[in-house]
Design a protein around this motif. Structure first.
Motif, PDB file in Angstrom:
ATOM      1  N   ILE A 138       1.003  -1.105  -0.074  1.00  0.00           N
ATOM      2  CA  ILE A 138      -0.028   0.112   0.056  1.00  0.00           C
ATOM      3  C   ILE A 138       0.866   1.134  -0.267  1.00  0.00           C
ATOM      4  O   ILE A 138       0.112   2.350  -0.048  1.00  0.00           O
ATOM      5  N   ILE A 139       2.003   1.081   0.137  1.00  0.00           N
ATOM      6  CA  ILE A 139       2.974   2.206  -0.062  1.00  0.00           C
ATOM      7  C   ILE A 139       2.896   3.279  -1.304  1.00  0.00           C
ATOM      8  O   ILE A 139       2.883   4.545  -0.883  1.00  0.00           O
ATOM      9  N   PRO A 140       2.571   2.521  -2.536  1.00  0.00           N
ATOM     10  CA  PRO A 140       2.372   3.515  -3.557  1.00  0.00           C
ATOM     11  C   PRO A 140       1.231   4.474  -3.229  1.00  0.00           C
ATOM     12  O   PRO A 140       1.220   5.747  -3.741  1.00  0.00           O
ATOM     13  N   ALA A 141       0.312   3.876  -2.888  1.00  0.00           N
ATOM     14  CA  ALA A 141      -0.970   4.986  -2.439  1.00  0.00           C
ATOM     15  C   ALA A 141      -0.729   5.783  -1.511  1.00  0.00           C
ATOM     16  O   ALA A 141      -0.991   7.092  -1.567  1.00  0.00           O
ATOM     17  N   ILE A 142      -0.087   5.427  -0.685  1.00  0.00           N
ATOM     18  CA  ILE A 142       0.422   6.672   0.685  1.00  0.00           C
ATOM     19  C   ILE A 142       1.461   7.492   0.106  1.00  0.00           C
ATOM     20  O   ILE A 142       1.079   8.937   0.446  1.00  0.00           O
ATOM     21  N   VAL A 143       2.253   7.109  -0.681  1.00  0.00           N
ATOM     22  CA  VAL A 143       3.214   7.943  -1.648  1.00  0.00           C
ATOM     23  C   VAL A 143       2.638   8.978  -2.342  1.00  0.00           C
ATOM     24  O   VAL A 143       2.977  10.180  -2.255  1.00  0.00           O
ATOM     25  N   ALA A 144       1.799   8.473  -2.960  1.00  0.00           N
ATOM     26  CA  ALA A 144       0.948   9.414  -3.825  1.00  0.00           C
ATOM     27  C   ALA A 144       0.255  10.435  -3.332  1.00  0.00           C
ATOM     28  O   ALA A 144       0.362  11.495  -3.552  1.00  0.00           O
ATOM     29  N   GLY A 145      -0.544   9.984  -2.079  1.00  0.00           N
ATOM     30  CA  GLY A 145      -1.049  11.051  -1.411  1.00  0.00           C
ATOM     31  C   GLY A 145      -0.269  12.069  -0.766  1.00  0.00           C
ATOM     32  O   GLY A 145      -0.675  13.128  -0.524  1.00  0.00           O
ATOM     33  N   GLY A 146       0.583  11.541  -0.198  1.00  0.00           N
ATOM     34  CA  GLY A 146       1.624  12.403   0.517  1.00  0.00           C
ATOM     35  C   GLY A 146       2.262  13.376  -0.325  1.00  0.00           C
ATOM     36  O   GLY A 146       2.503  14.578   0.182  1.00  0.00           O
ATOM     37  N   LEU A 147       2.854  12.900  -1.441  1.00  0.00           N
ATOM     38  CA  LEU A 147       3.461  13.756  -2.193  1.00  0.00           C
ATOM     39  C   LEU A 147       2.547  14.924  -2.836  1.00  0.00           C
ATOM     40  O   LEU A 147       2.800  16.264  -3.033  1.00  0.00           O
ATOM     41  N   LEU A 148       1.090  14.409  -3.044  1.00  0.00           N
ATOM     42  CA  LEU A 148       0.122  15.514  -3.448  1.00  0.00           C
ATOM     43  C   LEU A 148      -0.285  16.494  -2.173  1.00  0.00           C
ATOM     44  O   LEU A 148      -0.244  17.743  -2.424  1.00  0.00           O
ATOM     45  N   MET A 149       0.070  16.211  -1.036  1.00  0.00           N
ATOM     46  CA  MET A 149      -0.187  16.838   0.171  1.00  0.00           C
ATOM     47  C   MET A 149       0.861  17.755   0.116  1.00  0.00           C
ATOM     48  O   MET A 149       0.820  19.076   0.465  1.00  0.00           O
ATOM     49  N   GLY A 150       2.257  17.500  -0.147  1.00  0.00           N
ATOM     50  CA  GLY A 150       3.538  18.180  -0.334  1.00  0.00           C
ATOM     51  C   GLY A 150       3.270  19.483  -1.277  1.00  0.00           C
ATOM     52  O   GLY A 150       3.471  20.386  -1.090  1.00  0.00           O
ATOM     53  N   ILE A 151       2.641  19.042  -2.407  1.00  0.00           N
ATOM     54  CA  ILE A 151       2.504  20.012  -3.480  1.00  0.00           C
ATOM     55  C   ILE A 151       1.307  21.054  -2.915  1.00  0.00           C
ATOM     56  O   ILE A 151       1.479  22.263  -3.211  1.00  0.00           O
ATOM     57  N   PHE A 183      21.469  17.415  13.578  1.00  0.00           N
ATOM     58  CA  PHE A 183      20.983  18.685  12.948  1.00  0.00           C
ATOM     59  C   PHE A 183      19.392  18.487  12.700  1.00  0.00           C
ATOM     60  O   PHE A 183      18.791  19.566  12.900  1.00  0.00           O
ATOM     61  N   VAL A 184      18.920  17.711  11.857  1.00  0.00           N
ATOM     62  CA  VAL A 184      17.849  17.786  11.335  1.00  0.00           C
ATOM     63  C   VAL A 184      16.707  17.789  12.496  1.00  0.00           C
ATOM     64  O   VAL A 184      15.399  18.132  12.355  1.00  0.00           O
ATOM     65  N   THR A 185      17.078  16.851  13.589  1.00  0.00           N
ATOM     66  CA  THR A 185      15.932  16.714  14.627  1.00  0.00           C
ATOM     67  C   THR A 185      15.918  18.272  15.352  1.00  0.00           C
ATOM     68  O   THR A 185      14.865  18.516  15.875  1.00  0.00           O
ATOM     69  N   LEU A 186      17.243  18.887  15.418  1.00  0.00           N
ATOM     70  CA  LEU A 186      17.315  20.096  16.022  1.00  0.00           C
ATOM     71  C   LEU A 186      16.330  21.229  15.448  1.00  0.00           C
ATOM     72  O   LEU A 186      15.753  21.971  15.900  1.00  0.00           O
ATOM     73  N   PHE A 187      16.393  20.912  14.090  1.00  0.00           N
ATOM     74  CA  PHE A 187      15.551  21.793  13.365  1.00  0.00           C
ATOM     75  C   PHE A 187      14.132  21.297  13.060  1.00  0.00           C
ATOM     76  O   PHE A 187      13.471  21.878  12.079  1.00  0.00           O
ATOM     77  N   LYS A 188      13.694  20.225  13.613  1.00  0.00           N
ATOM     78  CA  LYS A 188      12.303  19.625  13.511  1.00  0.00           C
ATOM     79  C   LYS A 188      11.877  19.224  12.077  1.00  0.00           C
ATOM     80  O   LYS A 188      10.898  19.656  11.449  1.00  0.00           O
ATOM     81  N   VAL A 189      12.834  18.880  11.383  1.00  0.00           N
ATOM     82  CA  VAL A 189      12.548  18.786   9.879  1.00  0.00           C
ATOM     83  C   VAL A 189      11.638  17.216   9.777  1.00  0.00           C
ATOM     84  O   VAL A 189      12.154  16.264  10.505  1.00  0.00           O
ATOM     85  N   LYS A 190      10.637  17.532   9.077  1.00  0.00           N
ATOM     86  CA  LYS A 190       9.803  16.348   9.239  1.00  0.00           C
ATOM     87  C   LYS A 190       9.338  16.166   7.714  1.00  0.00           C
ATOM     88  O   LYS A 190       9.090  16.952   6.999  1.00  0.00           O
ATOM     89  N   ALA A 191       8.838  14.900   7.315  1.00  0.00           N
ATOM     90  CA  ALA A 191       8.211  14.583   5.963  1.00  0.00           C
ATOM     91  C   ALA A 191       6.832  14.615   6.023  1.00  0.00           C
ATOM     92  O   ALA A 191       6.201  14.078   7.069  1.00  0.00           O
ATOM     93  N   SER A 192       6.024  14.968   5.062  1.00  0.00           N
ATOM     94  CA  SER A 192       4.907  14.921   4.808  1.00  0.00           C
ATOM     95  C   SER A 192       4.179  13.711   4.108  1.00  0.00           C
ATOM     96  O   SER A 192       3.273  13.727   3.653  1.00  0.00           O
ATOM     97  N   ALA A 193       5.218  12.999   3.496  1.00  0.00           N
ATOM     98  CA  ALA A 193       5.004  11.823   2.490  1.00  0.00           C
ATOM     99  C   ALA A 193       6.238  10.902   2.672  1.00  0.00           C
ATOM    100  O   ALA A 193       7.235  11.143   3.193  1.00  0.00           O
ATOM    101  N   LEU A 194       5.824   9.557   2.558  1.00  0.00           N
ATOM    102  CA  LEU A 194       6.849   8.596   2.164  1.00  0.00           C
ATOM    103  C   LEU A 194       7.501   8.870   0.665  1.00  0.00           C
ATOM    104  O   LEU A 194       6.743   9.266  -0.129  1.00  0.00           O
ATOM    105  N   GLY A 195       8.572   8.349   0.470  1.00  0.00           N
ATOM    106  CA  GLY A 195       9.062   8.548  -0.825  1.00  0.00           C
ATOM    107  C   GLY A 195      10.559   7.701  -0.944  1.00  0.00           C
ATOM    108  O   GLY A 195      10.930   6.998  -0.018  1.00  0.00           O
ATOM    109  N   ALA A 196      11.527   8.425  -1.905  1.00  0.00           N
ATOM    110  CA  ALA A 196      12.776   7.864  -1.919  1.00  0.00           C
ATOM    111  C   ALA A 196      13.544   8.719  -0.924  1.00  0.00           C
ATOM    112  O   ALA A 196      13.667  10.016  -0.824  1.00  0.00           O
ATOM    113  N   ALA A 197      14.112   7.874   0.305  1.00  0.00           N
ATOM    114  CA  ALA A 197      14.727   8.506   1.287  1.00  0.00           C
ATOM    115  C   ALA A 197      16.273   8.826   0.898  1.00  0.00           C
ATOM    116  O   ALA A 197      17.157   8.129   1.215  1.00  0.00           O
TER     117      ALA A 197
END
Length: 483
Positions: A116-129, A417-431
């Motif tokens: 089900i990752i493709p569906a979640i990735v698609a939704g997440g990337l659209l959320m990013g847009i 560093f990224v934890t200090l600056f609270k970097v978070k993803a709004s979708a799954l994808g290529a890490a």
């Protein structure tokens, strides 16, 4: 290139056909299940020019040969080893029998969530847009693109609707996949998921407020009240319900007469599971899921950069064990409940680790004199930067050890560093490098800086370690000499 000879050499190196339990291939690798991996002649495999690397994971021993070549070698290998044509699914099934209970649990989660990752990735990337269109100060000071160009308002709204669909109806996706994995009818699983997000129910996202205001609707069945609450964006409730559904269905099929099976089994399966879901399983697992999510977010908030450093150092070792597949369920919950969590920090740290592995491999490319290692390192390093780390990690870094040490140091520093600056993803994808499009717009700059830190530190530390240990490649081996 004599593919038959290559197959014969590989078969001999892994202990002969008597040691092969199952064999298949994917795009680049032979995927083998062996009775005893201790008899493998690793030196012989390493000395084969065609072999780009080997690694063992999840009960499978995998030999990296490259696209195109692996197909031809497998044809001869299958005949020589006496194995019939098998799919990678068949090999996974054979490999699962060698796993311990914890590994089997992780594999179960992987089997459920990977499809089900493709569906979640698609939704997440659209959320990013959508976030790019609606985020203020991203392109125009004090304004978002939608504010500056009102004609884009409905476009953003449309994209937002498309993006939310996979998360609003997440129980349907999980219900289908999980029930299939547990041995039940996946379409009954989908129906169960639909039941859990039915529009007649109180939306799960509004349950907390309704509970505080004492406005939770109920069914009153003979004086017994059942809360009419949906399970939008949840993971644990539908996993547990799908397990019960599959076991109930299989149990009923053993006692229901075959003439009535198609009529009564689906009826009682859905009814029994539905009652249990809304009276017992759902409320308990909803609370457990909330505690799990709250605990992860609390740990992330409290430990801060220190926690990020530790997670970054440990991420690659966790990948070696295969335990990282269990993170998929956690990430899905984090993304489904973004209002509370703000997104997934696990994806970001995975990206830092992958970039670090790629940088360390490219550092080996710079310092090595071995032509075979150079050939493997160049392709594997780039692949890792793009999010696929197996060739780099297992083909280069773990074998030489010092690049792996350099990589986890770089990963730890960047993750802090990224934890200090609270970097978070709004979708799954290529890490990796492409992961930029999965990151929340307000943290993209910090994400890019984090990747630069991961690359620079891993690259530099790997070169320092190589020089310090006085490593020199001779022939196909690597020898330590005085620094």
């Amino acid at each position: 290139m004599n593919h038959k000879n290559i197959a014969e050499e590989i078969l001999e190196a892994i202990g002969g056909k008597e040691n092969v339990s199952a064999a298949a291939h994917c795009a680049t690798r032979l995927r083998l299940v062996l009775h005893d991996e201790s008899v493998i002649d690793q030196t012989k495999l390493d000395n084969m020019e065609i072999v780009k690397g080997t690694f063992s994971t999840g009960g499978q021993y995998q030999v990296i040969l490259g696209s195109g070549t692996v197909n031809e070698v497998y044809k001869h290998f299958a005949k020589l080893s006496g194995q019939t044509e098998m799919s990678t699914s068949d090999v996974k099934e054979a490999a699962s029998k060698k796993l311990n209970p914890l590994q089997q649990f992780v594999k179960m989660l992987s089997d459920i969530f990977v499809p089900i990752i493709p569906a979640i990735v698609a939704g997440g990337l659209l959320m990013g847009i959508n976030n790019v269109l609606t985020a203020e100060d991203l392109f125009i000071e004090g304004k978002s693109l939608v504010t500056a160009y009102p004609g884009m308002t409905d476009l953003a709204a449309l994209i937002n609707t498309f993006a939310n669909a996979a998360f609003v109806f997440l129980p349907i996706l999980i219900g289908f996949s999980a029930t299939k994995r547990f041995g039940g009818n996946p379409y009954l699983g989908a129906a169960l998921g639909m039941l859990m997000v039915h529009p007649d129910l109180l939306n799960g996202y509004g349950y907390g407020a309704a509970l505080l205001n004492n406005e939770v609707p109920v069914w009153n069945i003979f004086g017994f009240e059942i809360e009419k609450v949906g399970y939008q964006g949840t993971v644990l409730p539908v996993l547990a319900a799908s397990f019960i559904l599959a076991k109930t269905e299989n149990s009923l099929r053993k006692v229901v007469p075959s003439a009535l099976d198609n009529l009564l089994t689906p009826l009682f399966s859905i009814f029994i599971t539905g009652i249990l879901t809304f009276t017992l399983v759902g409320p308990l697992t909803r609370s457990a899921g909330n505690l799990l999510t709250d605990g992860i977010v609390w740990l992330y908030d409290v430990t801060g950069a220190i926690g990020g450093i530790i997670f970054g150092l440990l991420y690659a070792p966790i990948v070696i064990t295969g335990m990282h597949h269990s993170f998929i369920a956690v990430e899905t919950q984090l993304l489904a409940d973004m209002v509370k969590t703000g997104g997934s920090f696990i994806f970001v740290i995975a990206a830092m680790s992958n970039v670090a592995q790629g940088a360390a491999t490219l550092a080996v490319l710079k310092v090595t004199r071995n032509a075979k290692v150079k050939g493997t390192a160049s392709a594997a390093g780039i692949s890792a930067l793009l999010g696929i780390t197996e060739p780099a990690m297992f083909g280069i870094n773990l074998k030489l050890r010092y690049p792996f040490i350099g990589a986890i140091i770089g990963s730890g520093a960047a993750s802090g560093f990224v934890t200090l600056f609270k970097v978070k993803a709004s979708a799954l994808g290529a890490a990796g490098l492409p992961g930029i499009i999965s990151i929340r717009p307000d943290t993209i700059v910090s994400y890019i800086i984090g990747m630069a830190i991961a690359f620079a530190i891993s690259f530099i530390v790997t070169i320092i370690l190589a020089k310090r240990e006085g490593r020199k490649e001779k022939g196909t081996g690597v020898e330590k000499t005085a620094a």
